[in-house]
Design a protein around this motif. Sequence first.
Motif, mmCIF file in Angstrom:
data_model
loop_
_atom_site.group_PDB
_atom_site.id
_atom_site.type_symbol
_atom_site.label_atom_id
_atom_site.label_comp_id
_atom_site.label_asym_id
_atom_site.label_seq_id
_atom_site.Cartn_x
_atom_site.Cartn_y
_atom_site.Cartn_z
ATOM 1 N N VAL A 21 2.160 6.661 3.517
ATOM 2 C CA VAL A 21 0.599 6.888 3.388
ATOM 3 C C VAL A 21 0.315 7.896 4.451
ATOM 4 C CG1 VAL A 21 0.310 4.527 2.699
ATOM 5 C CG2 VAL A 21 0.293 5.047 5.163
ATOM 6 N N ASP A 22 -1.007 8.111 4.489
ATOM 7 C CA ASP A 22 -1.408 9.094 5.519
ATOM 8 C C ASP A 22 -2.797 8.678 6.290
ATOM 9 O OD1 ASP A 22 -1.991 11.692 6.788
ATOM 10 O OD2 ASP A 22 -2.269 12.724 5.056
ATOM 11 N N ALA A 23 -2.635 8.561 7.381
ATOM 12 C CA ALA A 23 -3.699 8.246 8.182
ATOM 13 C C ALA A 23 -4.244 9.310 9.323
ATOM 14 C CB ALA A 23 -3.519 6.751 8.935
ATOM 15 N N GLN A 24 -5.547 9.450 9.177
ATOM 16 C CA GLN A 24 -6.122 10.757 10.037
ATOM 17 C C GLN A 24 -7.532 10.188 10.243
ATOM 18 O OE1 GLN A 24 -5.303 14.719 8.995
ATOM 19 N NE2 GLN A 24 -3.949 14.129 7.546
ATOM 20 N N PHE A 58 0.912 -1.257 0.000
ATOM 21 C CA PHE A 58 0.007 0.051 -0.073
ATOM 22 C C PHE A 58 0.673 0.945 0.055
ATOM 23 C CE2 PHE A 58 -3.083 -2.712 2.749
ATOM 24 C CZ PHE A 58 -3.616 -3.279 1.707
ATOM 25 N N ASP A 59 0.843 1.953 -0.976
ATOM 26 C CA ASP A 59 1.546 3.396 -0.866
ATOM 27 C C ASP A 59 0.893 4.459 -1.395
ATOM 28 O OD1 ASP A 59 2.131 3.922 -3.904
ATOM 29 O OD2 ASP A 59 1.972 1.630 -3.752
ATOM 30 N N ASN A 60 1.084 5.719 -1.029
ATOM 31 C CA ASN A 60 0.684 6.854 -1.392
ATOM 32 C C ASN A 60 -0.624 7.076 -1.246
ATOM 33 O OD1 ASN A 60 3.539 8.506 -2.572
ATOM 34 N ND2 ASN A 60 3.544 6.355 -3.451
ATOM 35 N N SER A 61 -1.201 6.599 -0.050
ATOM 36 C CA SER A 61 -2.718 6.642 0.147
ATOM 37 C C SER A 61 -3.076 7.301 1.305
ATOM 38 C CB SER A 61 -3.326 5.128 -0.115
ATOM 39 O OG SER A 61 -2.828 4.415 -1.257
ATOM 40 N N LEU A 62 -4.316 7.600 1.343
ATOM 41 C CA LEU A 62 -5.125 8.045 2.567
ATOM 42 C C LEU A 62 -6.053 7.229 3.147
ATOM 43 C CD1 LEU A 62 -5.491 10.777 4.324
ATOM 44 C CD2 LEU A 62 -7.152 11.416 2.792
ATOM 45 N N GLY A 63 -5.907 6.950 4.524
ATOM 46 C CA GLY A 63 -7.096 6.246 5.216
ATOM 47 C C GLY A 63 -7.521 7.294 6.211
ATOM 48 N N TRP A 64 -8.725 7.584 5.879
ATOM 49 C CA TRP A 64 -9.368 8.722 7.015
ATOM 50 C C TRP A 64 -10.684 8.477 7.499
ATOM 51 C CZ3 TRP A 64 -7.584 14.202 6.526
ATOM 52 C CH2 TRP A 64 -8.648 15.156 6.886
ATOM 53 N N GLY A 65 -11.023 8.736 8.642
ATOM 54 C CA GLY A 65 -12.253 8.662 9.171
ATOM 55 C C GLY A 65 -12.876 7.041 9.260
ATOM 56 N N SER A 66 -11.963 6.042 9.683
ATOM 57 C CA SER A 66 -12.526 4.891 9.819
ATOM 58 C C SER A 66 -12.356 4.591 11.408
ATOM 59 C CB SER A 66 -11.771 3.652 9.089
ATOM 60 O OG SER A 66 -12.244 3.776 7.729
ATOM 61 N N ASN A 112 -8.854 8.341 12.283
ATOM 62 C CA ASN A 112 -9.366 6.880 12.491
ATOM 63 C C ASN A 112 -9.208 6.363 13.926
ATOM 64 O OD1 ASN A 112 -9.149 6.110 9.498
ATOM 65 N ND2 ASN A 112 -7.208 6.834 9.825
ATOM 66 N N GLY A 113 -9.885 5.415 14.500
ATOM 67 C CA GLY A 113 -9.824 4.827 15.605
ATOM 68 C C GLY A 113 -8.206 4.517 15.740
ATOM 69 N N LEU A 114 -7.488 3.845 14.986
ATOM 70 C CA LEU A 114 -5.983 3.360 14.938
ATOM 71 C C LEU A 114 -5.704 3.696 13.325
ATOM 72 C CD1 LEU A 114 -6.595 -0.208 16.347
ATOM 73 C CD2 LEU A 114 -5.916 1.737 17.684
ATOM 74 N N GLY A 115 -4.623 4.531 13.572
ATOM 75 C CA GLY A 115 -4.045 4.933 12.142
ATOM 76 C C GLY A 115 -3.703 3.332 11.310
ATOM 77 N N TYR A 116 -2.810 2.663 11.868
ATOM 78 C CA TYR A 116 -2.519 1.561 11.427
ATOM 79 C C TYR A 116 -2.844 0.334 12.411
ATOM 80 C CZ TYR A 116 0.382 -2.702 10.307
ATOM 81 O OH TYR A 116 0.593 -3.971 9.927
ATOM 82 N N SER A 117 -3.279 -0.719 12.138
ATOM 83 C CA SER A 117 -3.423 -1.773 12.945
ATOM 84 C C SER A 117 -3.164 -3.121 12.193
ATOM 85 C CB SER A 117 -4.810 -1.989 13.266
ATOM 86 O OG SER A 117 -5.076 -3.021 14.003
ATOM 87 N N GLY A 118 -2.411 -4.007 12.900
ATOM 88 C CA GLY A 118 -1.910 -5.076 12.004
ATOM 89 C C GLY A 118 -2.111 -6.264 13.426
ATOM 90 N N THR A 119 -3.187 -7.139 13.123
ATOM 91 C CA THR A 119 -3.491 -8.340 14.104
ATOM 92 C C THR A 119 -2.804 -9.545 13.795
ATOM 93 O OG1 THR A 119 -5.537 -6.908 14.820
ATOM 94 C CG2 THR A 119 -5.266 -9.488 15.565
ATOM 95 N N ASP A 120 -1.953 -10.057 14.723
ATOM 96 C CA ASP A 120 -1.401 -11.439 14.160
ATOM 97 C C ASP A 120 -0.682 -11.583 12.619
ATOM 98 O OD1 ASP A 120 -2.447 -12.243 16.790
ATOM 99 O OD2 ASP A 120 -3.817 -12.878 15.925
ATOM 100 N N SER A 121 0.066 -10.324 12.352
ATOM 101 C CA SER A 121 0.632 -10.282 11.289
ATOM 102 C C SER A 121 1.985 -9.929 11.316
ATOM 103 C CB SER A 121 -0.231 -9.428 10.242
ATOM 104 O OG SER A 121 -0.147 -7.875 10.744
ATOM 105 N N GLY A 122 2.759 -10.180 10.523
ATOM 106 C CA GLY A 122 4.276 -9.770 10.447
ATOM 107 C C GLY A 122 5.121 -10.561 9.576
#
Lengths: 315, 467
Positions: free
Chosen positions: B185-188, B157-165, B190-200
């Motif tokens: 990316v840009d996250a604003q 995921f690149d150069n993207s906006l996640g906003w208001g989730s 949101n509850g969480l800007g980035y979340s990753g459950t059980d990933s890596g």
Amino acid sequence: MAGTDQKFLPAVIALAVIVLGAAAAAIALSPPASESAHLHASRSPSLSGEYPTPERHTGPQGRVGQFIAKCAYSHSAPDDPIVHYQHPGRSHRHDFYGAVATNAFSTPEQLLAGETTCTKTADKAAYWQPTLYDHDEIVEPVEAIAYYRAAPGVTPTDVQSFPFGLAMIAGDQTATSPQVGEAAGWTCGIDPILTPMPRDCADQSPLHLNLTFQDCWDGVHIDSDDHQAHVTYSTAGECPSSHPVHIPQLTTAIKYPISGSGHDFRLASGHTYSAHGDFLNAWEPEGLEREIQICIHRNVVCNLNNNKDDDALLQ
Amino acid sequence: MHSKPWKLLLVVMAALALVAGACGSDDDSDSEDTSANTLKVPQDYDTIQEAVDAAAEGDLVLIDEGVYNEAVDVVTPNITLRGTDRNKVILDGEFELENGIRVPETDGVVVENMTARNYVTNGFFWTGSDYYKGSYLTAYRNGDYGVYSFDAYHGQFDNSLGWGSPDAGFYVGECYPCDMFIDNVDAQYNGLGYSGTDSGGDLYVINSDFTNNRAGIVPNSGAYELCYPSRGSVIAGNRIWNNNLVDGPGINVSLLAQSNGILLGGAVQTIVEKNLVWDHERGGIISVPYPEEDARDIAPDKSTWETPCEETLDNEPAEEVPDWVIWHPWENEVTGNTVESSGMADLAVATVDPAILGSPSDGVTTASLENCFSDNTFTTSAPADIEALAPCDGDPTSDDWANNELDLVGLMGNPAAEPPEGLYQTTPEPPEQENMPGDVTEIPQPYTGPELPDVDSIEVPSKPDDS
């Protein structure tokens, strides 16, 4: 040859004794259903002999394809458009989810034309179950979480859509002792292990009633006189020749805002052993078909249910 | 469910064929080029779905300006969906439809240069699909996630906006090793800007901005999904500031993570380096446990952490699971970050013994977690003098773990107030976003997976002018 057989006979007998002995021991060690705290999915559905029961997915979500409709509690009434069609007030009290206008006169066409409480707006189906009472007080449920999956062992691409108007009942409303098998059972949160009576639940995983509906259809009738004969459960992924059509395995989990101890439960239908629930299919056919093709046939997780938004997280 | 060896083989063969084509005669490469088509919406097809269904592998679905009330499912592999203008090609779910673009078990699907808003669940969603790319996307006011991958491998995921989730602007779940990166990316809002459950595992979150969320970056572990624990993520070169949103959307778990910059919630072996983190009412970079009540499994032993996710899907859970499972934040490395102006602590590490919740003690202490901290620029820490207690290189020069211990109960026992249902639907409009560079009509080469970043070349960023 005969000599050879005789030569091995003692070993065969010894083996038979061991196997039979182990089987007998296993039977002796197995608690009867009424004493079993946890009914496990590995139990054969044929044990009942008379009341077919499902094989269920018991692992965590994320392994098999599924889609989920979360349907908020809508309303309650002593109505049942399957069992007491056109006879309002004749039923015990039910809690309804999904289609908002469900009553004793509801037809699938009417439900389809109305609104729904489900997150998937194509889901105009009606879901209901008898009202739960705690110390004779009505417990207003939170929501019904409807999981749609291929039953265990079923080839996902064999699953066909429900016919429009299909009526199904899971569980035995006449039960006065623990129901055999796992069509209906109680649990906490998303724990797949069911018990015949509600158990004390932690705050983060409150009380749920889980109902697993039949996944084999006779291909002809959308209902039957006893509301059972037109559908049945698969065994090891196979539907019987009498009910050859694989349909999605629907499990509805009714979520109650109940945790902790000190409760005294009963259902409107009687003892909590009498847990059961109903499903009347009024999904928009195209929307249902699409979810089946995308999520079940392709075996992907389209939705997950977890505790990340549970109120109890904040308690 | 996916990533079957034969599918990987097919992708490799396709890539080899491409290389062979590139090395072949001009005639060969011409015929390769002419086999891919551009399908235009709405000029050639009324809807995006019709164009996607008509597309063949290698094709470009080019979507012109307009508002499309569609929920698109993509089941044609190796195609690109592209908007002609990121800000004017808008998929709108009108709070009725579920996902803007959903890609189920379909490899090689690239989505770029468009907006998805007002969906009940997600803006852009890949599930069970490999070789995936979301680029120059704007996702706003979507009910679960903005840009989302689950059980998907080899992507970006690149150069993207996640906003208001209410859940996460960007989410990567259930994969190990994921082989994917999130870059610029840009996250604003949101509850969480980035979340990753059980990933890596080869999972990078780099060079991105996280601000005005309830919490910035939150990798976390739990047995409520599969492939636990979250392990081996790299978080580097990000700017993370003022994630103190209290009047915006947020699922309940985000209220627990409230007002922290980077919160490792039971994530293990995370590398957090060269980030710039400032202005958080609670913690800057904190490594804390996730206590899971009535969990379905215990936290697996370290010896299993390198096992690929797919090999663990059929594992039977432990027969005995205590009432509370503590997901301890093991072996996280926090180096070279600049952290300022945190209300509780710029840097922190802590855990709890399940005994305080009534479950059997596991004997794990904060000191035994083997988190380490070196070369950070910071003022406050919990415990105090954290780089002397737990350096990443060299021996500790202090052992006073009790001095200014992190108040975990105070941290987790005072969640923010629950927002009203459906608040995400009223999030303000985001500003216009940058379009993808280059000629939008050019048919792209098939996507063959991410080029993972060179973290060594990343430097601590500087603050934006308007922050």
